[in-house]
Design an enzyme around this catalytic site. Structure first.
Site, short mmCIF file in Angstrom:
data_model
loop_
_atom_site.label_atom_id
_atom_site.label_comp_id
_atom_site.label_asym_id
_atom_site.label_seq_id
_atom_site.Cartn_x
_atom_site.Cartn_y
_atom_site.Cartn_z
N HIS A 131 0.93 -1.35 -0.28
CA HIS A 131 0.06 -0.51 -0.19
C HIS A 131 1.05 1.21 0.46
O HIS A 131 0.35 2.67 -0.05
CB HIS A 131 -0.84 0.11 1.12
CG HIS A 131 -1.79 -0.57 1.25
ND1 HIS A 131 -2.99 -1.62 0.48
CD2 HIS A 131 -2.07 -2.44 1.82
CE1 HIS A 131 -4.17 -2.00 0.64
NE2 HIS A 131 -3.41 -3.09 1.14
N TYR B 261 -2.49 -11.31 9.38
CA TYR B 261 -2.88 -10.60 11.28
C TYR B 261 -3.27 -11.83 12.01
O TYR B 261 -3.52 -11.00 13.19
CB TYR B 261 -3.61 -9.44 10.74
CG TYR B 261 -2.43 -8.63 10.01
CD1 TYR B 261 -2.31 -7.63 10.48
CD2 TYR B 261 -3.55 -8.45 8.88
CE1 TYR B 261 -1.13 -6.80 9.65
CE2 TYR B 261 -3.01 -7.73 8.11
CZ TYR B 261 -1.60 -6.53 8.33
OH TYR B 261 -1.06 -5.49 7.61
#
Length: 627
Positions: free
Chosen positions: A135, A260
């Protein structure tokens, strides 16, 4: 060694220094949990281990502005309050005094991996890094990402190693802009700008023929992940990796991005490394039916990319789906830890991950992945060192009993070859060998295939996929009971007498052959979920060695690597060596210059897909319109 693992423990130094529920999931344990799991599974020891270096500021400048690099350099001396204030200027980012060092190591790890692969030190590898990068923008951090690790690696590969074509592959969630980071550049109709129009493809790959594949390996789509809230199980990433390994001669560099849920992340990382090492992927479980949103995405990409890629314009017209014509499949907003929805998601993830561990216990990586059983080993045949040259035969009584089914098998040469084939087949069915290659005399090719099919179905195989190439007819009295799927390539015409009997002419071009494999053979194979795949190259099969290798390589996935290839004795020397290498997990050789599929071949595929897609959902190319 074939696979590199690039890592540095300093990348665990950066951590969140204040409370921020949005950012707390990006933590050092993401790396330590993945590394520990790699060690538990014995995968780290099988890799060439490289310590990451820091990227230079000049290397960072391949993508990022000098001002942005200078800003990040300055974070090393900021106080916690100053770091928090600076972090607040960006979306879902936190800075730490070690962030600049960690981020330079993350970039450097990706560049080291590129160097190792392109210099031939290894075939492929994984850079286990944080912070993630995909990103990251030219002058801004974004979404836990500081420097765009893979984008820099792509520029570096072209500038340092003189490459012309690099495939940057990333899987992400977009959902019509309703999912973070809400970037229009992630939509299907984002095709690039200027001379790069048509080279941004937000979904599949195509006839680009890259020299290197870079995987932006994010696992926030993995089951249980609090960020992605999707349900991809770890073995899915093994299959994705294997599909990409047929490109660029297997020169694949994977770089860790998101992910995550620690258990889901660590198991998914292991699945990718196993694929890079050449281990067979675990079979996919569950119903093989593509989701409506996936079908809509594929069709949207085809529509956007068709002006730039001729092969997409050949695949027939299908309805273009407009998001306004159906209800958007929105997912729930993020759930708070400890709540009932969070606990339910955790329970679902735990069950899926426990199931994967059970599969690993039931389907361990075998010490002998591939065996070759030939009646006469040619001195010119070169096999990888870890491929077994099998000399044994099945017991004479068993061989003769099966030979009684066909008069052609009574001949001495045919009987000897049948004994070797049965011995190898028994090893695969008993779990002693993953895959194998055997030879049969030409007059006995069809009878031997018939015996192998019957032996497999009567001794352990619940579902058998037979891909018969050449002049081989389906056994007349073979039951059409759903336990066997017969696919004949080089049939006289495109035909599907039943959903379990399919015949297609052999395409005459590289583009036609690739379309046949990717648009027909592979969807049928994954939809059928076989226990064993038979690839029979019979008389006048017409396949060139690279085509046969690509076919065998891709068919490793659906059956967990259990593939038996039957060859004619007259064509075994060069072909057996190539096939042994791809069954062992190496990349197939390139097909040569790309040439478009003929109109006749295209029409044959369109006809068969139209005949079969109602039963085989994996063949669907567009989702139905919703009233």
């Amino acid at each position: 060694m074939r696979t590199a693992l690039v890592y540095h423990e300093d990348m665990t130094a950066a951590r969140l220094l204040w409370e921020d529920p949005e950012c707390e999931i990006e933590r050092p344990e993401r790396l330590t949990a993945a590394l520990e799991r790699l060690r538990q599974w014995g995968l780290e020891q099988r890799c060439l281990q490289l310590a990451a270096r820091e990227a230079s500021e000049a290397e960072l400048g391949l993508v990022h502005s000098p001002e942005y690099v200078s800003l990040l350099r300055g974070t090393q001396t900021l106080s916690t309050r100053e770091l928090q204030a600076l972090s607040g200027q960006y979306d879902a980012v936190y800075f730490h005094p070690s962030t600049f060092h960690c981020a330079r190591l993350a970039v450097g790890a990706a560049l080291q991996l590129v160097d190792a692969v392109l210099t031939g030190a290894v075939h492929n590898g994984l850079a286990l890094v944080r912070p993630p990068g995909h990103h990251g923008q030219r002058a801004a951090a974004n979404g836990f990402c500081v420097f765009n690790n893979v984008a820099i690696a792509a520029k570096y590969a072209k500038r340092r190693h003189g490459l012309h074509s690099v495939l940057y592959f990333s899987w992400h969630r977009y959902e019509h802009g309703h999912f973070w980071p809400y970037l229009r550049e992630s939509d299907a109709d984002a095709v690039g700008q200027g001379q790069g129009r048509g080279f941004t493809v937000n979904l599949p790959w195509n006839q680009f023929d890259p020299e290197l594949v870079l995987i932006s390996a994010g696992f926030d789509s993995a089951i249980g992940d609090p960020e992605g809230q999707m349900r991809a199980t770890p073995e899915c990433f093994s299959h994705l990796t294997q599909l990409l390994q047929v490109l660029a001669g297997g020169r694949v560099c994977a770089v860790l991005e998101g992910g995550y849920h620690l258990e889901s992340l660590s198991q998914s990382v292991c699945m990718v490394v196993k694929a890079l090492l050449g281990d067979p992927a675990l079979p996919l479980s569950g119903p093989m039916e593509p989701h409506h949103s996936a079908l809509e995405s594929i069709q949207s990409v085809r529509a956007a990319q068709a002006p730039h890629w001729k092969s997409l314009r050949q695949q027939g017209s299908t309805p273009i789906l407009n998001p306004s014509t159906y209800s958007l499949e929105r997912r729930a907003s993020p759930v708070s830890p400890g709540g009932p929805k969070f606990k339910a998601a955790e329970a679902q993830a735990s069950a899926a991950l426990s199931s994967l561990l059970d599969q690993l216990h039931l389907n361990p990586t075998l010490p002998v992945r591939t065996a070759v059983s030939l009646t006469a080993l040619d001195a010119a045949l070169v096999l990888p060192a870890d491929v077994l040259r099998q000399e044994g035969s099945a017991p004479q009584e068993e061989t003769r009993a099966w030979a009684r089914l066909h008069e052609a098998l009574a001949q001495d040469k045919a009987l000897t070859a049948l004994g070797k084939v049965l011995h190898l087949l028994n090893g695969i069915l008993d779990g002693q060998v993953s895959s194998g290659i055997a030879a049969t005399p030409e007059p006995a090719a069809a009878p031997t295939l018939d015996v192998v099919i019957r032996r497999s179905l009567s001794h352990g195989a619940r579902r058998l996929l037979c891909v018969a190439v050449g002049q081989l007819d389906r056994p007349a009295d073979l039951a059409d009971d759903g336990r066997n799927l017969w696919l004949n390539i080089r049939g006289k015409e495109a035909a599907a007498p039943s959903m379990f009997q399919v015949s297609v002419p052999l395409p005459g071009t590289t583009g036609g052959f690739v379309s046949c494999v990717l648009a027909l053979v592979l969807p049928l194979a994954y939809g059928f979920q076989p226990d064993l795949v038979l690839v029979a190259l019979g008389p006048a099969h017409g396949l060139q060695a690279p085509q046969a290798a690509l076919l065998a390589s891709l068919l490793r996935g659906p059956a967990g690597g259990r593939v038996l290839v039957l060859l004619e004795q007259g064509s075994t020397s060069q072909l057996a060596g190539i096939l042994a290498r791809v069954l062992q997990g190496e990349a197939p050789p390139g097909l040569g210059p790309f040439s478009m599929a003929s109109p006749e071949d295209t029409q044959a595929l369109i006809y068969l897909r139209g005949q079969l897609e109602a039963e085989w959902k994996m063949l669907q190319v567009a989702a139905p319109q919703v009233p």
